[in-house]
Structures are given as C-alpha cells and as structure tokens.
Design an enzyme around this catalytic site. Sequence first.
Site, PDB file in Angstrom:
ATOM      1  N   ASP A 410      13.216   1.883 -29.096  1.00  0.00           N
ATOM      2  CA  ASP A 410      14.488   2.339 -29.640  1.00  0.00           C
ATOM      3  C   ASP A 410      14.238   2.844 -31.062  1.00  0.00           C
ATOM      4  OD1 ASP A 410      17.034   2.646 -30.718  1.00  0.00           O
ATOM      5  OD2 ASP A 410      17.850   0.899 -29.676  1.00  0.00           O
ATOM      6  N   HIS A 411      14.430   4.157 -31.253  1.00  0.00           N
ATOM      7  CA  HIS A 411      14.109   4.745 -32.560  1.00  0.00           C
ATOM      8  C   HIS A 411      15.068   4.284 -33.656  1.00  0.00           C
ATOM      9  CE1 HIS A 411      11.335   7.277 -34.587  1.00  0.00           C
ATOM     10  NE2 HIS A 411      11.103   8.079 -33.559  1.00  0.00           N
ATOM     11  N   ARG A 412      16.134   3.576 -33.289  1.00  0.00           N
ATOM     12  CA  ARG A 412      17.047   3.064 -34.299  1.00  0.00           C
ATOM     13  C   ARG A 412      16.486   1.832 -34.995  1.00  0.00           C
ATOM     14  NH1 ARG A 412      22.204   2.168 -30.564  1.00  0.00           N
ATOM     15  NH2 ARG A 412      20.498   1.245 -29.340  1.00  0.00           N
TER      16      ARG A 412
END
Length: 440
Positions: A410-412
């Site tokens: 998850d790039h968040r």
Amino acid sequence: MSTATAQEQLFRLPDLGEGLTEAEIIDWKVAVGDTVSIDQIVVEVETAKAAVEVPVPYAGTVLRLHAEAGGALAVGEPLITVGERASGGGEDTGSRAGELAAERYREEEQAGSGNVLIGYGTGHEPVPRRRRRRTARTSAGGAAGAPAEHAPRAISPLVRRMARDHGIDLTALQPSGPAGVVLRRDVEQALAQGGGSPEEAAPRAEPVSSGPVRIPLRGVRRAVADKLSRSRTEIPDATTWVDLDATGLLQAKKALEAAEPGRRIGLLALLARICVAGLRRYPELNSSVDTERREILRHDEVHLGFAAQTDRGLVVPVVRDAHRLTTVQLAAELARLTELAREGNLPPDRLTGGTFTLNNYGVFGVDGSTPIINHPEAALLGVGRIADKPWVVDGALAVRRVTQLSLSFDHRVCDGGSAGGFLRFVADCVERPATLLADV
C-alpha cells in the site's frame, strides 16, 4: 375432537463471528414436527468465513423453519420456531409429525463437509463448543441414531429448476448425496460433461440451452470476491519483485529437519520466520489504513496470514502472534491451520485480524504474480516456484535453485524505499539464512 396448544419460542440467527452479517442455509437437520432438545444441532449454515452447525437453545416441537436450504438470512432474522405441544385427544401426533416431515425438502450440496460447532450460554450467546459426531435422525421423530434411509428426502426445488432449465434428466444422474439424493454439484458436473449423463440415450424433446452456466457467488467465494474488489478499489498498491537463489534456504531446511528428527519444517515456515524478522525491521509494512479517520495504524503484533487453497475456495488462515513463535512452532501452527482449513473447521477468529499475508503460489507451478493485498492489510509477499536455473556464483555459471519474490504494498503507508528494503532483506535471508542470526 382433538385440541392442541402451543407456546411458541422464536430463535433468530445468532451472531456467528466478527464482521459476519449473514449466513446461507446449507442443510436443515430437523423438519417441522420433529422433537428437539436444548443444544441440539438444527441447521448447518455457511458464512463468509466457515461452515457452522447451529444448535437451538429451546426444547420442544419444531413448528416452523423460516428459510429454505439455499436461502440466506441476516443475523437477527427468524431461523426456527419451537413450541411445547400438549395433545388433548385422539390425534396421532407421531403420524402428524410424519405427515409434516414428508413435506420437507432440503438441498444437500455440502454433505460431508467439515464444520464448526457453536453452543449457547445461559443468555443464549454463542460460545465455542467441542465438535460432536453427526448421527442420523428420522425426519418424523428426530431420534438420534435412526437409520438415515428411513428419512423422507427429496431433491430441492433449486436443483430441479437448474436441471429443468438446462434440459438435464435427473433420473439419469449418479447421485452423490446421502441416501441417493441428487445434489446441485451433480447437475453442474453433468453440464460440465456436455449437458447430460452418458447413460442418457433418448433424445430430449426440447433443445438444451447453450447459454452460460450461472454459478452464484456465495459463502467463502463471495467473501473473497468482496474483499479483493474492496482492495482494488481502496488501496493504491504497487508491486516490486526480485529473482534470487534459494539453494541456501533449501539446505537450511534439510539441516533443521535433521536436527529435529520427526518434525517436518516446510519452506512456508522458513519464509514465515523470515517475514516476521523483516517486519520487525520495516514496521511500516505491518500496518493498515483507517480511511475514515485518515490515520495509519501501525501494529505491534504480527498476525501472519497465509493463503490456503481448499475445496471451498481460497481462504487465509491467520497465525496469531507469529513474532512470538520459533520456527518449529510456526511450522506446527501452519500445518494445524492448513488441515483445519481443508476440513472446513477453521473458527471465524482464525480467519480475521491478519496484519500481513504470505502467499506461496509457487505450489501451482507458476514463477511470478502481482498479488492483490488482503484488505485491510498493507502488504503481501508472494513466492513463485523454485526451479533449476543457470545462475552466476562467484563469477562462474552454475545450476542453482532459483525463485522469484513479489511484494505488493500500500503506497499510502510507505514508499518504494521501505518496500524495497524489506524485499531485499527477505531475499538476502533466503540466499544466506545465517543472516537471520543477527536478529536472534
């Protein structure tokens, strides 16, 4: 003239586990007119997590079943009505029960599958119970241990309609259900084989529909579909991968098994041990995102999920507190949960709460993949097959055992630096297992 009075007690579908809002009726164990006792199993249902046998907290006579086999109920909706009947005259209650039972039909599509048993406390709240051995009951009297062949059984309307719509002759099928009952899977198998039983010689009066077979998404498959769809919708994921030499890990596996006679330590256990160590170094990947509060939740505990293929579909059992287990303990727990998953006996709390997932899709003979993150987790590590390939070792070409690791994240919760660092750490440990000694 006979008279009868009844004090009705309505039992509603109970809460069957974390996050479960509904269940599908698989198989009624009783019929209208049967006599039931407190805590007797009356129905088997399938939730998004597992098959569950539900007992009734009342004793008396079954007055009504509020759903048919194949139907779905929401938690809290009426399930079964039980009453205390008092006969005032000449009515033959046994005959009446038999007449009511003869009206019963049920779909036995999951006959013989494993399941989870729950019980009820004094307040009728669900509590874990030990599994019981199933015993046959007569539909007329509900007596345990009665011969199953005396119970009136019928093909469910769902199966009949499915066969009729596709021009399948039910009498020509080989039934797979108890007491010779034709199940839905028998019809589906006939369709997959070309639309009918091989023994069927006479031509059909009506042409067989050439349309697609419609298979409803429900139970475990629907839960997986919903979760994967939500993952793709909510999580801005990215994938990075690396090829590596797994020869050292295979050698370590043999050495550990030699040091632990009688204990099998699989590659999944070693990879799980490595992942746990990697998550301690890169805790960003052991996270989840609270979208409503716009917060990242970084978890202290590592609850390691692993993908397991079963007859009921793909499930992800969770090893609780994997960071507290040794490699040998991890191997034992992975084996135990895998067996429970294949039997359909995983309790709901072992199918939820994961913080990171390991997926060994290499067992299917594939080299790589771009795995979908198991929502609401933040990362998933996929492992391809291990195969002999040419590899450069100390400047010379050699045949080594090579595999590919894929990390979806998850790039968040992190950037490519942290994700790449975790993947490189895992790869180094696979190639040189002694690296793990630094974290012991």
